[in-house]
Design an enzyme around this catalytic site. Structure first.
Site, PDB file in Angstrom:
ATOM      1  N   ARG A 228       0.844  -1.194   0.000  1.00  0.00           N
ATOM      2  CA  ARG A 228       0.000   0.000   0.000  1.00  0.00           C
ATOM      3  C   ARG A 228       0.883   1.248   0.000  1.00  0.00           C
ATOM      4  O   ARG A 228       1.919   1.292   0.680  1.00  0.00           O
ATOM      5  CB  ARG A 228      -0.878   0.048   1.256  1.00  0.00           C
ATOM      6  CG  ARG A 228      -2.079  -0.854   1.213  1.00  0.00           C
ATOM      7  CD  ARG A 228      -3.106  -0.412   0.163  1.00  0.00           C
ATOM      8  NE  ARG A 228      -4.264  -1.287   0.131  1.00  0.00           N
ATOM      9  CZ  ARG A 228      -4.384  -2.380  -0.623  1.00  0.00           C
ATOM     10  NH1 ARG A 228      -3.408  -2.727  -1.455  1.00  0.00           N
ATOM     11  NH2 ARG A 228      -5.471  -3.108  -0.593  1.00  0.00           N
ATOM     12  N   HIS A 276      -0.721  -0.092  -9.567  1.00  0.00           N
ATOM     13  CA  HIS A 276      -1.423  -0.865  -8.529  1.00  0.00           C
ATOM     14  C   HIS A 276      -2.108  -2.097  -9.138  1.00  0.00           C
ATOM     15  O   HIS A 276      -3.315  -2.287  -8.999  1.00  0.00           O
ATOM     16  CB  HIS A 276      -2.443   0.010  -7.786  1.00  0.00           C
ATOM     17  CG  HIS A 276      -2.952  -0.646  -6.518  1.00  0.00           C
ATOM     18  ND1 HIS A 276      -3.335   0.047  -5.410  1.00  0.00           N
ATOM     19  CD2 HIS A 276      -3.134  -1.959  -6.189  1.00  0.00           C
ATOM     20  CE1 HIS A 276      -3.739  -0.785  -4.467  1.00  0.00           C
ATOM     21  NE2 HIS A 276      -3.632  -2.026  -4.917  1.00  0.00           N
TER      22      HIS A 276
HETATM   23  P1  NDP Z   1      -1.978 -11.109   5.676  1.00  0.00           P
HETATM   24  O1  NDP Z   1      -2.954 -10.537   6.626  1.00  0.00           O
HETATM   25  O2  NDP Z   1      -2.058 -12.551   5.328  1.00  0.00           O
HETATM   26  O3  NDP Z   1      -0.496 -10.853   6.227  1.00  0.00           O
HETATM   27  C1  NDP Z   1      -0.118  -9.657   6.824  1.00  0.00           C
HETATM   28  C2  NDP Z   1       1.277  -9.814   7.413  1.00  0.00           C
HETATM   29  O4  NDP Z   1       1.721  -8.551   7.905  1.00  0.00           O
HETATM   30  C3  NDP Z   1       1.330 -10.800   8.582  1.00  0.00           C
HETATM   31  O5  NDP Z   1       2.506 -11.537   8.505  1.00  0.00           O
HETATM   32  C4  NDP Z   1       1.390  -9.875   9.794  1.00  0.00           C
HETATM   33  O6  NDP Z   1       2.063 -10.423  10.892  1.00  0.00           O
HETATM   34  C5  NDP Z   1       2.202  -8.730   9.226  1.00  0.00           C
HETATM   35  N1  NDP Z   1       2.009  -7.502   9.992  1.00  0.00           N
HETATM   36  C6  NDP Z   1       0.879  -6.783  10.172  1.00  0.00           C
HETATM   37  N2  NDP Z   1       1.103  -5.728  10.954  1.00  0.00           N
HETATM   38  C7  NDP Z   1       2.403  -5.794  11.304  1.00  0.00           C
HETATM   39  C8  NDP Z   1       3.227  -4.989  12.103  1.00  0.00           C
HETATM   40  N3  NDP Z   1       2.765  -3.891  12.742  1.00  0.00           N
HETATM   41  N4  NDP Z   1       4.521  -5.343  12.247  1.00  0.00           N
HETATM   42  C9  NDP Z   1       4.990  -6.447  11.638  1.00  0.00           C
HETATM   43  N5  NDP Z   1       4.267  -7.257  10.853  1.00  0.00           N
HETATM   44  C10 NDP Z   1       2.978  -6.923  10.686  1.00  0.00           C
HETATM   45  O7  NDP Z   1      -2.037 -10.217   4.346  1.00  0.00           O
HETATM   46  P2  NDP Z   1      -1.666 -10.647   2.867  1.00  0.00           P
HETATM   47  O8  NDP Z   1      -0.325 -11.257   2.880  1.00  0.00           O
HETATM   48  O9  NDP Z   1      -2.773 -11.410   2.248  1.00  0.00           O
HETATM   49  O10 NDP Z   1      -1.650  -9.211   2.131  1.00  0.00           O
HETATM   50  C11 NDP Z   1      -0.751  -8.197   2.529  1.00  0.00           C
HETATM   51  C12 NDP Z   1      -1.131  -6.878   1.873  1.00  0.00           C
HETATM   52  O11 NDP Z   1      -0.809  -6.874   0.487  1.00  0.00           O
HETATM   53  C13 NDP Z   1      -2.622  -6.523   1.887  1.00  0.00           C
HETATM   54  O12 NDP Z   1      -3.024  -6.005   3.141  1.00  0.00           O
HETATM   55  C14 NDP Z   1      -2.712  -5.497   0.780  1.00  0.00           C
HETATM   56  O13 NDP Z   1      -2.574  -4.198   1.294  1.00  0.00           O
HETATM   57  C15 NDP Z   1      -1.528  -5.812  -0.122  1.00  0.00           C
HETATM   58  N6  NDP Z   1      -1.961  -6.222  -1.458  1.00  0.00           N
HETATM   59  C16 NDP Z   1      -1.580  -5.490  -2.562  1.00  0.00           C
HETATM   60  C17 NDP Z   1      -1.959  -5.864  -3.817  1.00  0.00           C
HETATM   61  C18 NDP Z   1      -1.485  -5.135  -5.027  1.00  0.00           C
HETATM   62  O14 NDP Z   1      -1.910  -5.440  -6.138  1.00  0.00           O
HETATM   63  N7  NDP Z   1      -0.596  -4.172  -4.892  1.00  0.00           N
HETATM   64  C19 NDP Z   1      -2.800  -7.047  -4.047  1.00  0.00           C
HETATM   65  C20 NDP Z   1      -3.121  -7.757  -2.839  1.00  0.00           C
HETATM   66  C21 NDP Z   1      -2.727  -7.344  -1.586  1.00  0.00           C
HETATM   67  P3  NDP Z   1       1.364 -11.558  11.821  1.00  0.00           P
HETATM   68  O15 NDP Z   1       1.009 -12.688  10.899  1.00  0.00           O
HETATM   69  O16 NDP Z   1       2.414 -11.925  12.779  1.00  0.00           O
HETATM   70  O17 NDP Z   1       0.147 -10.915  12.404  1.00  0.00           O
HETATM   71  C1  OXD Z   2      -5.794  -5.932  -2.871  1.00  0.00           C
HETATM   72  C2  OXD Z   2      -5.322  -5.032  -3.927  1.00  0.00           C
HETATM   73  O1  OXD Z   2      -5.737  -5.587  -1.687  1.00  0.00           O
HETATM   74  O2  OXD Z   2      -5.536  -5.323  -5.110  1.00  0.00           O
HETATM   75  O3  OXD Z   2      -6.220  -7.056  -3.220  1.00  0.00           O
HETATM   76  O4  OXD Z   2      -4.699  -4.019  -3.615  1.00  0.00           O
END
Ligand code: NDP
Ligand code: OXD
Length: 313
Positions: A228, A276
């Site tokens: 993001r 994006h």
């Molecule tokens: P998940 O919820 O599966 O994973 C999030 C990860 O971030 C977890 O490992 C979590 O740790 C970690 N995390 C959250 N907060 C913190 C923090 N404060 N400090 C350290 N680690 C933290 O999400 P996804 O992997 O499915 O997706 C991640 C992001 O990718 C989405 O939220 C979205 O914004 C972005 N995205 C972007 C896309 C694009 O096209 N650009 C498409 C899809 C997604 P823990 O497991 O220990 O809680």
């Molecule tokens: C998502 C994205 O969060 O596309 O899936 O950004």
């Protein structure tokens, strides 16, 4: 029983699919007239003010993406389960993006693109091995884990960082703020796959860039943010690229989207921009996933990918 579709883009392809997949449900679209008390499900991306209000019988709110920050900032978010997209198709697309950009840096592809434009035949540089390039993945969730594993298959030396400790085979995992600096200090390519929350906002900033490894084989640390835009401080990225703290950056997401025409990121020679779309929610796969979730919910089975509202992801 209705499914309401409220999107910040053309809903037509989604309406057509949901009508086919859920013939026993009325599919209604935000902006048209419909009975709000009939709405049980809502599939949305970037809802405008008012969209989520006055839905007294809403049971589940589906995000049409993996991220839910677009919902978390909605004032008066309905108190129902929020379900995000967790599906192999999206995960695979993201890992393709991450692996592709890491390989582009490993093999210096931007240089060869420029050389081809200028018809320059020049190969006088040493070629680092993937095993000598340390990739650090911020995020050990669905997307972070898959990307880390696939980078390891390509031979990169991979570590990952998350909030809580986890075991990922073949990957060294760091956890929590206490281990962040050690993780950064062994990172040549930093890949961001964190959710945007109050804790992560602005994390990709000048002090963090200065902590990255500077002794790696790529000639300086590289940032890849495909999570993001709110995670990054764009002024700090530009300054770090200009003073050499960062060697290059691949950015799929931005503080303001679409990226404004006057942003210097568009033309910066060390920046690669994409709109994006690192991992899209494919309408065919995603509508099938959501329809299956609705069927599961109506059969009394648990939903998959329910968001923890307290944590915000
Ligand atoms: P998940 O919820 O599966 O994973 C999030 C990860 O971030 C977890 O490992 C979590 O740790 C970690 N995390 C959250 N907060 C913190 C923090 N404060 N400090 C350290 N680690 C933290 O999400 P996804 O992997 O499915 O997706 C991640 C992001 O990718 C989405 O939220 C979205 O914004 C972005 N995205 C972007 C896309 C694009 O096209 N650009 C498409 C899809 C997604 P823990 O497991 O220990 O809680
Ligand atoms: C998502 C994205 O969060 O596309 O899936 O950004």
């Amino acid at each position: 029983m209705s499914l309401l579709i409220a999107l910040s883009w053309d809903p037509a392809p989604w309406v057509e699919r949901f009508r086919r997949l859920l013939p026993d449900h009325r599919i209604v679209v935000q902006g048209e007239a419909f009975d709000r008390s009939e709405v049980r499900y809502l599939a949305t991306w970037g809802p405008q003010a008012g969209t989520l209000d006055n839905l007294p019988n809403l049971e589940v709110l589906f995000s049409l993406g993996a991220g839910v920050d677009h919902l978390m900032r909605y004032p008066g978010l309905p108190d129902v389960p929020i379900v995000r997209i967790v599906q192999e198709d999206l995960t695979t697309r993201m890992s393709e993006y991450v692996v592709m950009h890491c390989l582009m840096y490993l093999r210096d592809q931007r240089r060869y693109d420029a050389q081809q434009r200028d018809k320059v035949w020049e190969d006088n540089r040493s070629q680092p091995a993937a095993r000598d390039v340390r990739v650090g993945v911020l995020g050990t969730g669905v997307l972070g884990q898959d990307a880390a594993r696939k980078l390891a298959v390509m031979g990169f030396d991979v570590a990952a960082w998350g909030r809580t400790p986890k075991a990922i085979e073949g990957i060294r995992v760091y956890a929590g703020s206490a281990e962040l600096n050690a993780f950064l200090a062994r990172t040549d390519i930093l890949v961001c796959l964190l959710p945007l929350t109050p804790e992560t906002r602005g994390l990709l900033n000048a002090p963090l860039f200065r902590t990255l490894a500077f002794n790696g084989p790529l000639g300086g640390p590289i940032l890849i943010n495909c999570a993001r835009g709110g995670l990054q401080v764009e002024a700090d990225i530009l300054a770090a690229l200009d003073d050499g703290t960062l060697k290059a950056a691949t950015l799929d997401v931005f503080e303001t989207e679409p990226l404004p025409q006057n942003s210097p990121l568009w033309t910066h020679p060390k920046v690669t921009v994409s709109p994006h779309n690192a991992a899209i929610s494919d309408p065919d796969v995603t509508s099938r996933t959501i329809a299956a979730q609705i069927r599961r919910h109506e059969a009394g089975e648990p939903l998959v990918g329910v968001v923890d509202r307290e944590r915000g992801y």
